[in-house]
Every structure is written in structure tokens, then in C-alpha cells.
Write a protein that holds these residues in place. Structure first.
Motif, PDB file in Angstrom:
ATOM      1  N   LEU A   1       3.160   7.961   5.235  1.00  0.00           N
ATOM      2  CA  LEU A   1       4.697   7.265   4.959  1.00  0.00           C
ATOM      3  C   LEU A   1       4.997   7.356   3.476  1.00  0.00           C
ATOM      4  O   LEU A   1       5.942   7.770   3.059  1.00  0.00           O
ATOM      5  CB  LEU A   1       4.758   5.871   5.135  1.00  0.00           C
ATOM      6  N   ALA A   2       3.672   7.494   2.644  1.00  0.00           N
ATOM      7  CA  ALA A   2       3.840   7.717   1.121  1.00  0.00           C
ATOM      8  C   ALA A   2       3.836   8.916   0.690  1.00  0.00           C
ATOM      9  O   ALA A   2       4.061   9.427  -0.438  1.00  0.00           O
ATOM     10  CB  ALA A   2       2.579   6.772   0.378  1.00  0.00           C
ATOM     11  N   GLY A   3       3.867   9.915   1.583  1.00  0.00           N
ATOM     12  CA  GLY A   3       3.664  11.445   1.477  1.00  0.00           C
ATOM     13  C   GLY A   3       2.431  12.037   1.207  1.00  0.00           C
ATOM     14  O   GLY A   3       2.549  13.267   0.804  1.00  0.00           O
ATOM     15  N   VAL A   4       1.534  11.708   1.645  1.00  0.00           N
ATOM     16  CA  VAL A   4       0.220  12.107   1.785  1.00  0.00           C
ATOM     17  C   VAL A   4       0.121  13.350   2.537  1.00  0.00           C
ATOM     18  O   VAL A   4       0.479  13.043   4.004  1.00  0.00           O
ATOM     19  CB  VAL A   4      -1.051  11.472   1.891  1.00  0.00           C
TER      20      VAL A   4
ATOM     21  N   ARG B   1      -1.244  18.398  -5.295  1.00  0.00           N
ATOM     22  CA  ARG B   1      -2.122  18.203  -4.378  1.00  0.00           C
ATOM     23  C   ARG B   1      -2.124  16.658  -3.718  1.00  0.00           C
ATOM     24  O   ARG B   1      -2.723  15.824  -4.535  1.00  0.00           O
ATOM     25  CB  ARG B   1      -3.638  18.378  -4.917  1.00  0.00           C
ATOM     26  N   LYS B   2      -1.542  16.571  -2.477  1.00  0.00           N
ATOM     27  CA  LYS B   2      -1.474  15.131  -2.047  1.00  0.00           C
ATOM     28  C   LYS B   2      -2.628  15.139  -0.957  1.00  0.00           C
ATOM     29  O   LYS B   2      -2.214  15.252   0.330  1.00  0.00           O
ATOM     30  CB  LYS B   2      -0.008  15.142  -1.173  1.00  0.00           C
ATOM     31  N   VAL B   3      -3.893  14.774  -1.389  1.00  0.00           N
ATOM     32  CA  VAL B   3      -4.818  14.469  -0.718  1.00  0.00           C
ATOM     33  C   VAL B   3      -5.337  13.113  -1.080  1.00  0.00           C
ATOM     34  O   VAL B   3      -5.518  12.668  -2.036  1.00  0.00           O
ATOM     35  CB  VAL B   3      -5.905  15.749  -0.788  1.00  0.00           C
ATOM     36  N   LEU B   4      -5.783  12.486   0.127  1.00  0.00           N
ATOM     37  CA  LEU B   4      -6.295  11.100  -0.012  1.00  0.00           C
ATOM     38  C   LEU B   4      -7.555  11.115   0.907  1.00  0.00           C
ATOM     39  O   LEU B   4      -7.633  11.438   2.059  1.00  0.00           O
ATOM     40  CB  LEU B   4      -5.510  10.081   0.463  1.00  0.00           C
TER      41      LEU B   4
ATOM     42  N   LEU C   1       0.678  -1.131   0.080  1.00  0.00           N
ATOM     43  CA  LEU C   1       0.022  -0.089   0.224  1.00  0.00           C
ATOM     44  C   LEU C   1       0.908   1.439   0.022  1.00  0.00           C
ATOM     45  O   LEU C   1       0.711   2.181  -0.896  1.00  0.00           O
ATOM     46  CB  LEU C   1      -0.949  -0.110   1.193  1.00  0.00           C
ATOM     47  N   ALA C   2       2.022   1.546   0.910  1.00  0.00           N
ATOM     48  CA  ALA C   2       2.478   2.513   1.008  1.00  0.00           C
ATOM     49  C   ALA C   2       3.437   2.609  -0.332  1.00  0.00           C
ATOM     50  O   ALA C   2       3.593   3.804  -0.686  1.00  0.00           O
ATOM     51  CB  ALA C   2       3.829   2.387   2.244  1.00  0.00           C
ATOM     52  N   GLN C   3       4.024   1.514  -1.219  1.00  0.00           N
ATOM     53  CA  GLN C   3       4.636   1.879  -2.223  1.00  0.00           C
ATOM     54  C   GLN C   3       3.735   2.406  -3.432  1.00  0.00           C
ATOM     55  O   GLN C   3       3.957   3.126  -4.312  1.00  0.00           O
ATOM     56  CB  GLN C   3       5.457   0.544  -2.527  1.00  0.00           C
ATOM     57  N   GLU C   4       2.560   1.701  -3.351  1.00  0.00           N
ATOM     58  CA  GLU C   4       1.572   2.058  -4.467  1.00  0.00           C
ATOM     59  C   GLU C   4       0.956   3.488  -4.439  1.00  0.00           C
ATOM     60  O   GLU C   4       0.784   4.338  -5.147  1.00  0.00           O
ATOM     61  CB  GLU C   4       0.454   1.117  -4.488  1.00  0.00           C
ATOM     62  N   LEU C   5       0.749   4.097  -3.192  1.00  0.00           N
ATOM     63  CA  LEU C   5       0.568   5.290  -2.943  1.00  0.00           C
ATOM     64  C   LEU C   5       1.712   6.205  -3.135  1.00  0.00           C
ATOM     65  O   LEU C   5       1.265   7.301  -3.549  1.00  0.00           O
ATOM     66  CB  LEU C   5       0.129   5.594  -1.417  1.00  0.00           C
ATOM     67  N   GLY C   6       2.802   5.814  -2.812  1.00  0.00           N
ATOM     68  CA  GLY C   6       3.980   6.773  -3.251  1.00  0.00           C
ATOM     69  C   GLY C   6       4.243   6.769  -4.876  1.00  0.00           C
ATOM     70  O   GLY C   6       4.454   8.003  -5.164  1.00  0.00           O
TER      71      GLY C   6
END
Length: 135
Positions: A123-126, A98-101, A85-90
Motif C-alpha cells: 500500500l505504501a508503494g513498495v 529502488r523500492k525494495v523492502l 506502518l503504511a504512512q511511515e513506509l510511504g
């Protein structure tokens, strides 16, 4: 506690001295006010406003992470493995300004899994994580 004795009738009259009681009450009030400030903790999240005709947000710009029981995670309806999950979101948020999730969790999902997904997104930068209420 002060007591007066005597008087015309010859009996004792019991009066409670209120000053020590008020002092103790004020000290307790101050203690509770100070302790209350230290107990205020929480998770800072943003919840999107309810949709209506005037504040409709473009769905193509938003990324929604849906969490289902059993480890079934979907990012905008595309399956994502929980372990990656963290790698995919990164990878998704690498080129976005715009880093909004938005995170939508199932009602039967344990709270810890939702928090783990929020931690993985951080962790992915969101930068902003919004929790989507049930509809």
C-alpha cells in the motif's frame, strides 16, 4: 466385460475387457491434469541470497522491517507503530527509486501479521518485498 464359454474342457473362461478400464483411466488422467493447473496458487516473494564474501549487499541501501511479537515493529532498528506502518513506509519510500523492502518476522509471530505488514508495504508503494529467512 466379455466372457467366452465353451472350449475343449467344457468350462467357462472369464476374461476382463481392458478397453473400458483404460478409457476411464485416461479420462481421469486428463481431468487431474486440468484441475492441477487451476490449483497452483501462491504468494510471489523474493528471498535474498545467503551472504557470502562475493555477493555482499550494502546494508545502508537495504531497508529491513523487523516484526516482533506484541506489535513491536522496527524499520532498520527504528521503532514504528503498527497503526502508522503504511504512512511511515510511504514517507521513507517516497524519494527512493529502488523500492525494495525486506521483512524479517519472529518465529512465534502469526502468519497473518506478516501478511498484514506485507500488505501495508504494498500500500505504501513498495514494489519488491523479500522475506528474510531465519539465520
Amino acid at each position: 466385460m466379455a466372457m467366452t464359454t465353451g472350449g475343449r474342457r467344457g468350462g467357462s473362461i472369464g476374461e476382463i475387457n481392458m478397453t473400458p478400464m483404460i478409457d476411464v483411466l485416461l479420462v481421469l488422467l486428463i481431468i487431474f491434469m486440468v484441475v492441477q493447473q487451476g490449483l497452483q496458487r501462491g504468494l510471489s516473494v523474493q528471498v535474498p541470497p545467503p551472504p557470502d564474501g562475493q555477493t555482499q549487499i550494502a546494508q545502508t541501501a537495504n531497508l529491513v522491517l523487523e516484526l516482533a511479537p506484541g506489535g513491536d515493529y522496527r524499520l532498520n532498528r527504528q521503532p514504528v507503530a503498527r497503526e502508522r506502518l503504511a504512512q511511515e513506509l510511504g514517507a521513507v519510500f517516497a524519494d527512493r527509486t529502488r523500492k525494495v523492502l525486506f521483512v524479517r518476522g519472529a518465529e512465534s509471530l502469526p502468519y497473518g501479521e506478516v501478511i498484514a505488514a506485507v500488505d501495508a508495504s504494498r500500500l505504501a508503494g513498495v514494489q519488491v518485498v523479500g522475506l528474510v529467512p531465519r539465520s
